[in-house]
Design a protein around this motif. Structure first.
Motif, PDB file in Angstrom:
ATOM      1  N   ARG A 109      33.086  -1.861  49.728  1.00 17.59           N
ATOM      2  CA  ARG A 109      31.722  -2.193  49.304  1.00 17.59           C
ATOM      3  C   ARG A 109      31.070  -3.182  50.252  1.00 17.59           C
ATOM      4  NH1 ARG A 109      32.121  -2.390  42.651  1.00 17.59           N
ATOM      5  NH2 ARG A 109      32.028  -0.126  42.420  1.00 17.59           N
ATOM      6  N   ASP A 166      25.330  -7.286  47.599  1.00 17.47           N
ATOM      7  CA  ASP A 166      24.982  -6.149  46.754  1.00 17.47           C
ATOM      8  C   ASP A 166      25.607  -6.346  45.372  1.00 17.47           C
ATOM      9  OD1 ASP A 166      23.938  -3.134  46.995  1.00 17.47           O
ATOM     10  OD2 ASP A 166      25.717  -3.185  45.707  1.00 17.47           O
ATOM     11  N   SER A 167      24.896  -5.926  44.341  1.00 18.57           N
ATOM     12  CA  SER A 167      25.398  -6.126  42.976  1.00 18.57           C
ATOM     13  C   SER A 167      26.715  -5.388  42.745  1.00 18.57           C
ATOM     14  CB  SER A 167      24.357  -5.685  41.950  1.00 18.57           C
ATOM     15  OG  SER A 167      24.078  -4.309  42.093  1.00 18.57           O
ATOM     16  N   ARG A 168      26.935  -4.279  43.437  1.00 26.29           N
ATOM     17  CA  ARG A 168      28.208  -3.556  43.285  1.00 26.29           C
ATOM     18  C   ARG A 168      29.355  -4.295  43.958  1.00 26.29           C
ATOM     19  NH1 ARG A 168      25.107   1.687  45.101  1.00 26.29           N
ATOM     20  NH2 ARG A 168      24.131  -0.022  46.218  1.00 26.29           N
ATOM     21  N   THR A 169      29.049  -5.041  45.011  1.00 27.46           N
ATOM     22  CA  THR A 169      30.052  -5.915  45.616  1.00 27.46           C
ATOM     23  C   THR A 169      30.409  -7.023  44.629  1.00 27.46           C
ATOM     24  OG1 THR A 169      29.170  -5.426  47.815  1.00 27.46           O
ATOM     25  CG2 THR A 169      30.573  -7.376  47.612  1.00 27.46           C
ATOM     26  N   GLU A 197      30.415  -6.740  41.470  1.00 32.34           N
ATOM     27  CA  GLU A 197      31.306  -6.133  40.470  1.00 32.34           C
ATOM     28  C   GLU A 197      32.761  -6.218  40.917  1.00 32.34           C
ATOM     29  OE1 GLU A 197      30.277  -2.089  39.523  1.00 32.34           O
ATOM     30  OE2 GLU A 197      28.197  -2.631  39.112  1.00 32.34           O
ATOM     31  N   SER A 198      33.004  -5.967  42.201  1.00 30.91           N
ATOM     32  CA  SER A 198      34.380  -6.049  42.708  1.00 30.91           C
ATOM     33  C   SER A 198      34.916  -7.475  42.626  1.00 30.91           C
ATOM     34  CB  SER A 198      34.454  -5.533  44.152  1.00 30.91           C
ATOM     35  OG  SER A 198      34.249  -4.141  44.190  1.00 30.91           O
TER      36      SER A 198
END
Length: 160
Positions: free
Chosen positions: A23, A31-34, A36-37
């Motif tokens: 990510r 990034d919001s998905r990063t 999340e990780s």
């Protein structure tokens, strides 16, 4: 996440770490998905009992969310709350309170004082202040929690 649920923490750690690297390289660090990780790693480390690493990853989650979404967003409040729980478990009560209060500020503005999420914030803060021996503050937040809902809290008496 399947490995995490099965208690195979080593495999979960490897896969979540790889997801984070992927990510970051594809989406970037903000990034919001990063985020999340980072959150998944924080949760995994908390479940493994490594509070220090859990706090580090949860802090990164908060920082990314503050940069990528408005500070008033619910996801940021959840991350502040998660960080507060970790600090509380680690015995760093003042840091926990600070993060609970940040979550509360967002939740009051998004949900209002009567919503169950905000009410849970009041309860968490009251109980932590009670644990810290700050009975007046505990009583203040306990009253806020009881004011609008039927949340049951132990009676908190102010000792002067």
């Amino acid at each position: 996440l399947v490995y995490k649920r099965k208690g195979e923490n080593g495999k979960a750690l490897a896969y979540i770490s790889q997801a984070l690297k992927t990510r970051e390289s594809i989406l970037g660090k903000l990034d919001s998905r990063t985020a999340e990780s980072y959150n998944n790693l924080g949760t995994l480390y908390a479940n493994m009992g490594d509070t220090d690493k859990a706090i580090d990853f949860t802090k990164k989650t908060v920082e990314i969310k503050k940069e990528t979404i408005r500070k008033e967003k619910i996801g940021t409040a959840v991350s502040y709350n998660n960080l507060a729980v970790l600090y509380e478990e680690d015995g760093e009560y003042q840091k926990a309170i600070n993060n609970y209060l940040k979550a509360l500020t967002i939740n009051e503005s998004v949900w209002g004082k009567n919503h169950k999420v905000t009410q849970q914030n009041y309860k968490n803060i009251a109980l932590l202040y009670y644990t810290m021996g700050k009975y007046k503050e505990a009583q203040r937040y306990a009253k806020l929690a009881q004011k609008e809902t039927e949340i049951e809290l132990e009676d908190i008496t102010v000792v002067e």
